[in-house]
Scaffold this active site. Structure first.
Site, mmCIF file in Angstrom:
data_model
loop_
_atom_site.group_PDB
_atom_site.id
_atom_site.type_symbol
_atom_site.label_atom_id
_atom_site.label_comp_id
_atom_site.label_asym_id
_atom_site.label_seq_id
_atom_site.Cartn_x
_atom_site.Cartn_y
_atom_site.Cartn_z
ATOM 1 N N ASP A 39 -80.183 10.196 -47.826
ATOM 2 C CA ASP A 39 -80.507 9.575 -46.541
ATOM 3 C C ASP A 39 -81.700 10.286 -45.899
ATOM 4 O O ASP A 39 -81.681 11.500 -45.697
ATOM 5 C CB ASP A 39 -79.296 9.669 -45.603
ATOM 6 C CG ASP A 39 -79.558 9.005 -44.268
ATOM 7 O OD1 ASP A 39 -79.264 7.804 -44.134
ATOM 8 O OD2 ASP A 39 -80.074 9.687 -43.344
ATOM 9 N N TYR A 77 -88.167 11.756 -39.717
ATOM 10 C CA TYR A 77 -87.798 13.096 -40.195
ATOM 11 C C TYR A 77 -88.976 13.822 -40.841
ATOM 12 O O TYR A 77 -88.989 15.053 -40.903
ATOM 13 C CB TYR A 77 -86.672 13.048 -41.237
ATOM 14 C CG TYR A 77 -85.365 12.440 -40.810
ATOM 15 C CD1 TYR A 77 -85.071 12.172 -39.471
ATOM 16 C CD2 TYR A 77 -84.389 12.128 -41.760
ATOM 17 C CE1 TYR A 77 -83.857 11.606 -39.100
ATOM 18 C CE2 TYR A 77 -83.173 11.573 -41.396
ATOM 19 C CZ TYR A 77 -82.919 11.301 -40.069
ATOM 20 O OH TYR A 77 -81.710 10.737 -39.721
ATOM 21 N N LYS A 133 -85.326 4.820 -42.653
ATOM 22 C CA LYS A 133 -85.168 4.142 -41.361
ATOM 23 C C LYS A 133 -86.514 3.867 -40.703
ATOM 24 O O LYS A 133 -87.422 4.695 -40.760
ATOM 25 C CB LYS A 133 -84.305 4.998 -40.418
ATOM 26 C CG LYS A 133 -82.991 5.449 -41.033
ATOM 27 C CD LYS A 133 -82.187 6.362 -40.119
ATOM 28 C CE LYS A 133 -81.072 7.056 -40.883
ATOM 29 N NZ LYS A 133 -81.544 8.187 -41.670
ATOM 30 N N HIS A 178 -83.642 2.510 -36.805
ATOM 31 C CA HIS A 178 -83.111 3.817 -36.401
ATOM 32 C C HIS A 178 -82.446 3.782 -35.020
ATOM 33 O O HIS A 178 -81.416 4.423 -34.796
ATOM 34 C CB HIS A 178 -84.245 4.846 -36.418
ATOM 35 C CG HIS A 178 -83.804 6.242 -36.677
ATOM 36 N ND1 HIS A 178 -84.560 7.151 -37.374
ATOM 37 C CD2 HIS A 178 -82.677 6.899 -36.339
ATOM 38 C CE1 HIS A 178 -83.915 8.312 -37.445
ATOM 39 N NE2 HIS A 178 -82.775 8.183 -36.814
#
Length: 312
Positions: A46, A51, A76, A109
């Site tokens: 994931d 990120y 996402k 997200h």
């Protein structure tokens, strides 16, 4: 898929491994961490655009040498690309960084749009500049990504019940999954039941609750994974509190995505895939404190979780 553990079936018919490997934070450590995770037996990875770990995930996957079809990769869409004209562009950037032609699951997200921008966090003064794109329009653009095969399945993250109900009333394709904060201190039973009724799979992020030091609201209480009930239940199976929290999620029919960069802990988290007896699931149910640790409402310019359990 060569995954040896528990799997669940999405409403698309695809199988999703019950324990996934989370890659939020520790950007520089992800290549080695993902490599260690795959070596240990994880097949569900994931990540997310925000990120900054998609390239690290790709490098770890390459190093591990596992065929793409054996992996279940999730990323996402970030809030700065909610406008329908921006969705494919951002997904293409994610696919490029992930070094793959498709993701197995593509999530929105958050329901909240930022202003259209190449910056992840566009600013207006010292505040995040919000946008006016309706998440329903974003969703329709995501549906096209599934039709094109760039995402095998699509879903959401961090939606409230009313937001999800509104999306369901206007979607052509039902979300396959909803990723949200969920753990024994935030069980959200009725919301969980709503997903089951609508055949939407749940993934728990932060399955260890306030273990993460970034959650300031959880630092003045004991750690969830040290909760006496979880520790006591664990003794029966030769497991620790963290592993019990993961097994509890699996017992609910949900996937869980613990994260770590420590090889021993990466392996130990995968050993959270075991069956809790019904009486022990009930014991863990009993520790629910309706405590939510992740709520960026103040900084994102959106009132999240307005109809859900989870006081801060």
């Amino acid at each position: 898929m060569s995954y040896q553990g528990t799997t669940f079936t999405l409403n698309t018919g695809a199988k999703i491994p019950g324990i996934g490997f989370g890659t939020w934070q520790d950007k520089e450590a992800q290549e080695d961490a993902v490599y260690e995770a795959i070596k240990a037996g994880y097949r569900h990875i994931d990540t997310a655009r925000v990120y900054g770990t998609e390239s690290g995930v790709a490098a770890g996957v390459k190093k591990a040498g596992v065929p793409r079809e054996e992996l279940f990769i999730v990323t996402k869409l970030w809030n700065n690309a909610h406008h329908p004209d921006d969705v494919e562009k951002q997904l293409d950037a994610s696919l490029k960084d992930l070094n793959t032609d498709y993701v197995d699951l593509y999530l929105m997200h958050w329901p909240s749009a930022f202003a259209r921008s190449d910056e992840l966090f566009p600013k207006e003064g010292d505040k995040t500049k919000t946008g006016d794109t309706d998440y329903v329009d974003t969703w329709h653009a995501m549906e096209k990504m599934q039709q094109k095969g760039k995402a095998k399945a699509i879903g959401v993250s961090n939606f409230s019940k009313s937001e999800l109900e509104r999306l369901l009333s206007k979607a052509n394709t039902k979300p396959a999954a909803h990723q949200m904060e969920m753990h024994p201190y935030l069980a959200q039973k009725s919301f969980s039941d709503f997903h089951k009724e609508n055949d939407i799979h749940i993934t728990h992020y932060s399955p260890f609750g306030n273990q993460n030091a970034i959650y300031s609201s959880g630092q003045d209480i004991g750690k969830l994974i040290d909760d006496p009930v979880l520790v006591e239940v664990g003794k029966k199976y030769g497991k620790n509190g963290a592993q019990v929290a993961l097994a509890w999620g699996l017992a609910k029919g949900h996937t869980v995505i613990p994260k770590s960069k420590t090889p021993a802990r990466i392996k130990a988290n995968l050993e959270g895939d075991f069956k809790l007896d019904a009486e022990d699931v009930a014991k863990v149910d009993g520790v629910d404190k309706k405590l939510r640790f992740n709520d960026p409402s103040g900084t994102f310019g959106w009132k999240f979780y307005s109809d859900l359990e989870g006081k801060q």
